[in-house]
Design a protein around this motif. Structure first.
Motif, PDB file in Angstrom:
ATOM      1  N   ALA A  21      45.172  35.883  44.707  1.00 27.50           N
ATOM      2  CA  ALA A  21      43.863  35.562  45.310  1.00 27.50           C
ATOM      3  C   ALA A  21      42.957  36.595  44.719  1.00 27.50           C
ATOM      4  O   ALA A  21      41.827  36.353  44.395  1.00 27.50           O
ATOM      5  CB  ALA A  21      44.061  35.902  46.906  1.00 27.50           C
ATOM      6  N   TRP A  22      43.362  37.858  44.544  1.00 25.25           N
ATOM      7  CA  TRP A  22      42.413  39.016  43.956  1.00 25.25           C
ATOM      8  C   TRP A  22      42.072  38.732  42.705  1.00 25.25           C
ATOM      9  O   TRP A  22      40.911  38.921  42.026  1.00 25.25           O
ATOM     10  CB  TRP A  22      42.819  40.394  44.509  1.00 25.25           C
ATOM     11  CG  TRP A  22      42.540  40.906  45.583  1.00 25.25           C
ATOM     12  CD1 TRP A  22      43.442  40.906  46.723  1.00 25.25           C
ATOM     13  CD2 TRP A  22      41.456  41.333  46.271  1.00 25.25           C
ATOM     14  NE1 TRP A  22      42.935  41.226  48.023  1.00 25.25           N
ATOM     15  CE2 TRP A  22      41.501  41.628  47.680  1.00 25.25           C
ATOM     16  CE3 TRP A  22      40.060  41.336  45.531  1.00 25.25           C
ATOM     17  CZ2 TRP A  22      40.373  41.802  48.366  1.00 25.25           C
ATOM     18  CZ3 TRP A  22      38.933  41.856  46.727  1.00 25.25           C
ATOM     19  CH2 TRP A  22      39.064  41.880  47.759  1.00 25.25           C
ATOM     20  N   ARG A  23      43.060  38.241  41.864  1.00 23.10           N
ATOM     21  CA  ARG A  23      42.830  37.877  40.441  1.00 23.10           C
ATOM     22  C   ARG A  23      41.878  36.637  40.224  1.00 23.10           C
ATOM     23  O   ARG A  23      40.860  36.934  39.460  1.00 23.10           O
ATOM     24  CB  ARG A  23      44.177  37.578  39.704  1.00 23.10           C
ATOM     25  CG  ARG A  23      44.042  37.309  38.145  1.00 23.10           C
ATOM     26  CD  ARG A  23      45.226  36.445  37.682  1.00 23.10           C
ATOM     27  NE  ARG A  23      45.002  35.042  38.412  1.00 23.10           N
ATOM     28  CZ  ARG A  23      44.135  34.289  37.871  1.00 23.10           C
ATOM     29  NH1 ARG A  23      43.341  34.469  37.270  1.00 23.10           N
ATOM     30  NH2 ARG A  23      44.128  32.986  38.664  1.00 23.10           N
ATOM     31  N   ALA A  24      42.337  35.758  41.016  1.00 28.63           N
ATOM     32  CA  ALA A  24      41.000  34.839  40.984  1.00 28.63           C
ATOM     33  C   ALA A  24      39.738  35.156  41.325  1.00 28.63           C
ATOM     34  O   ALA A  24      38.688  34.810  40.898  1.00 28.63           O
ATOM     35  CB  ALA A  24      41.629  33.349  41.892  1.00 28.63           C
ATOM     36  N   ALA A  25      39.486  36.105  42.448  1.00 30.17           N
ATOM     37  CA  ALA A  25      38.310  36.474  42.828  1.00 30.17           C
ATOM     38  C   ALA A  25      37.642  37.469  41.901  1.00 30.17           C
ATOM     39  O   ALA A  25      36.490  37.372  41.714  1.00 30.17           O
ATOM     40  CB  ALA A  25      38.386  37.087  44.217  1.00 30.17           C
ATOM     41  N   LEU A  26      38.330  38.258  41.273  1.00 31.46           N
ATOM     42  CA  LEU A  26      37.873  38.892  40.455  1.00 31.46           C
ATOM     43  C   LEU A  26      37.536  38.241  39.006  1.00 31.46           C
ATOM     44  O   LEU A  26      37.071  39.036  38.198  1.00 31.46           O
ATOM     45  CB  LEU A  26      38.733  40.361  40.008  1.00 31.46           C
ATOM     46  CG  LEU A  26      38.747  41.246  41.440  1.00 31.46           C
ATOM     47  CD1 LEU A  26      39.966  41.863  41.221  1.00 31.46           C
ATOM     48  CD2 LEU A  26      37.302  41.824  41.616  1.00 31.46           C
ATOM     49  N   MET A  38      31.835  40.502  49.786  1.00 30.41           N
ATOM     50  CA  MET A  38      32.114  39.083  49.256  1.00 30.41           C
ATOM     51  C   MET A  38      33.417  38.474  49.480  1.00 30.41           C
ATOM     52  O   MET A  38      33.539  37.495  49.524  1.00 30.41           O
ATOM     53  CB  MET A  38      31.950  39.337  47.643  1.00 30.41           C
ATOM     54  CG  MET A  38      30.393  39.598  47.316  1.00 30.41           C
ATOM     55  SD  MET A  38      30.252  39.844  45.366  1.00 30.41           S
ATOM     56  CE  MET A  38      30.815  38.013  44.679  1.00 30.41           C
ATOM     57  N   PHE A  39      34.333  39.504  49.419  1.00 24.44           N
ATOM     58  CA  PHE A  39      35.798  38.832  49.616  1.00 24.44           C
ATOM     59  C   PHE A  39      36.806  39.445  50.719  1.00 24.44           C
ATOM     60  O   PHE A  39      37.838  39.698  50.725  1.00 24.44           O
ATOM     61  CB  PHE A  39      36.482  39.292  48.347  1.00 24.44           C
ATOM     62  CG  PHE A  39      35.867  38.938  47.134  1.00 24.44           C
ATOM     63  CD1 PHE A  39      35.954  37.530  46.818  1.00 24.44           C
ATOM     64  CD2 PHE A  39      35.352  39.930  46.291  1.00 24.44           C
ATOM     65  CE1 PHE A  39      35.082  37.142  45.887  1.00 24.44           C
ATOM     66  CE2 PHE A  39      34.651  39.244  44.871  1.00 24.44           C
ATOM     67  CZ  PHE A  39      34.634  38.092  44.817  1.00 24.44           C
ATOM     68  N   GLY A  40      35.826  39.943  51.819  1.00 22.41           N
ATOM     69  CA  GLY A  40      36.525  40.189  52.992  1.00 22.41           C
ATOM     70  C   GLY A  40      37.609  39.317  53.822  1.00 22.41           C
ATOM     71  O   GLY A  40      38.471  40.002  54.597  1.00 22.41           O
ATOM     72  N   HIS A  41      37.588  38.189  53.350  1.00 27.47           N
ATOM     73  CA  HIS A  41      38.510  37.220  53.848  1.00 27.47           C
ATOM     74  C   HIS A  41      39.803  37.317  52.974  1.00 27.47           C
ATOM     75  O   HIS A  41      40.718  36.567  53.594  1.00 27.47           O
ATOM     76  CB  HIS A  41      37.903  35.737  53.708  1.00 27.47           C
ATOM     77  CG  HIS A  41      37.768  35.441  52.247  1.00 27.47           C
ATOM     78  ND1 HIS A  41      36.492  35.924  51.508  1.00 27.47           N
ATOM     79  CD2 HIS A  41      38.301  34.752  51.388  1.00 27.47           C
ATOM     80  CE1 HIS A  41      36.345  35.437  50.378  1.00 27.47           C
ATOM     81  NE2 HIS A  41      37.603  34.718  50.427  1.00 27.47           N
TER      82      HIS A  41
END
Length: 116
Positions: A66-71, A36-39
């Motif tokens: 970026a990871w905080r928002a994705a999670l 899902m978040f490979g980018h």
């Protein structure tokens, strides 16, 4: 954001008695994160034996964000931690039923701000 002054946790050796298959939920969550978040920026990843926790360590505040928002971890759930002049961001979330411990390093803070 809250600020927390911490001491390093003592390292304790605990014999691992759980079978390897118990890591499957964490490994499956990791595979899904990559899919899902490979980018997103590549974090340093660990998942210690005997736990159901996935640790993601971002090397910059922007990668952390970026990871905080994705999670889908809320900004109010981020803690600024400090110890001996070093500071880092920390937050905990859940992804596919697995606890994700997210940390972000590379903060450029004045020593006075960290000690306050």
């Amino acid at each position: 954001m809250t600020i927390e002054i911490t001491s390093p946790a003592p390292q304790v050796s605990v014999p691992v008695t759980a079978p390897f298959v118990d890591t499957a939920p964490v490994a499956e969550a990791l595979v899904e994160l990559v899919r899902m978040f490979g980018h997103l920026p590549k974090p340093y990843i660990t998942f210690p034996s005997g736990t159901h926790v996935l640790h993601l360590q971002a090397d910059s505040p922007s990668a952390f964000e970026a990871w905080r928002a994705a999670l889908q971890i809320g900004p109010g759930d981020v803690v600024l931690k400090a110890f001996r002049g070093d500071a880092w961001l920390a937050a905990v979330g859940v992804f596919h039923g697995v606890t994700v411990d997210l940390t972000g390093f590379g903060l450029d803070l004045a020593t006075e701000a960290v000690a306050a």
